[in-house]
Scaffold this motif. Structure first.
Motif, mmCIF file in Angstrom:
data_model
loop_
_atom_site.group_PDB
_atom_site.id
_atom_site.type_symbol
_atom_site.label_atom_id
_atom_site.label_comp_id
_atom_site.label_asym_id
_atom_site.label_seq_id
_atom_site.Cartn_x
_atom_site.Cartn_y
_atom_site.Cartn_z
ATOM 1 N N ALA A 134 0.838 -1.210 0.000
ATOM 2 C CA ALA A 134 0.000 0.000 0.000
ATOM 3 C C ALA A 134 0.869 1.255 0.000
ATOM 4 N N LEU A 137 2.176 1.617 -3.567
ATOM 5 C CA LEU A 137 1.159 2.013 -4.542
ATOM 6 C C LEU A 137 0.620 3.417 -4.285
ATOM 7 N N ASN A 143 -6.009 1.257 -3.923
ATOM 8 C CA ASN A 143 -4.676 0.674 -3.750
ATOM 9 C C ASN A 143 -4.611 -0.207 -2.509
#
Length: 278
Positions: A134, A137, A143
């Motif tokens: 996470a 991203l 995400n």
């Protein structure tokens, strides 16, 4: 086949844990779907004269540090939590299940490569891997769901592989091969139906973990972005006011606990209903 399906449904309906868990999940689904009609206030509308107001007749769950209605934010936060559970687990199943089937059915080098990759991912704690993905991203609910889904893939690879290894020792698989059926036909027609039941049970239990993971990512600022309501983000804000306004943390915390318990209960009920040994 239909008789077997009806028998499993009857067994499921006789499981108290499945009924209680199903009722809890249904309650939260109704909240998520009809949030705009159920919530008494706009979840993002501040009330500057009711900042950190205790629960009262106007605000049943009180208000937060900006005067926003906590009940409304908890209701709308259900959408993010359910979406995280359903979408991330669906991603994990759609990717992990085929790889597990292939690994267990073909064995050899194929099995070794897939299993070693899954083992390498499993060596990293689930939540730590989700946080790392996470963070890579970027913070957003989408995400976060991708990160949780990728982190859960190895679990379904292992479940599908283990069940496929058991199924492939059965006589009807040997008979299907003797009849000249191809690998795809055997995998989809003979192996997959027998692997689905444990996969469904694992998916239900993993949804509980996904809900916790989404709340954790939101708490760390890696999930649902403000001002959109999220239970984890609400807890992050509430920790600054635990002494002054404990209701800010109490109600989103109880919502997380209730939803996780619901998924676990229905998972236990499905395991009892779908497991032939029971």
């Amino acid at each position: 086949m239909r008789a077997a399906g009806r028998s499993e449904i009857r067994r499921l309906l006789r499981e108290p844990s499945a009924l209680i868990g199903g009722a809890i999940i249904l309650f939260f689904v109704i909240l998520a779907v009809f949030a705009a009609w159920i919530a008494p206030y706009d979840p993002n509308a501040p009330d500057w004269i009711a900042i950190r107001a205790a629960p009262n007749a106007a605000h049943w769950f009180g208000t937060d540090d900006l005067g926003r209605d906590v009940l409304s934010r908890v209701i709308f936060g259900t959408q993010a939590s359910l979406a995280a559970g359903l979408v991330s687990v669906t991603v994990a199943v759609l990717i992990g299940l085929p790889f597990g089937l292939v690994a267990g059915y073909f064995g050899g080098v194929t099995d070794m490569v897939i299993s070693r990759v899954a083992d390498a991912l499993l060596a990293c704690p689930f939540l730590v891997l989700a946080i790392a993905l996470a963070a890579f991203l970027g913070p957003s609910l989408q995400n976060a769901m991708i990160a949780i889904g990728i982190s859960a893939i190895p679990v379904f690879v292992r479940v599908a592989r283990a069940e496929t290894l058991v199924v492939c020792t059965e006589d009807y698989i040997a008979a299907a091969r003797a009849q000249g059926l191809g690998h795809v036909a055997i995998l989809t027609g003979q192996v997959l139906p027998n692997v689905l039941a444990p996969t469904i049970v694992q998916a239900t239990l993993t949804m509980a973990i996904a809900v916790l993971a989404e709340a954790s990512l939101a708490f760390l600022g890696l999930g649902q972005l403000p001002p959109a309501p999220s239970w984890g983000a609400m807890l992050d804000v509430a920790r600054q006011f635990l002494g002054e306004a404990p209701w800010m943390a109490l109600f989103p915390g109880l919502a997380i606990i209730a939803l996780v318990i619901g998924f676990n209960l229905i998972g236990d009920g499905l395991n009892s209903a779908l497991n032939p040994r029971h």
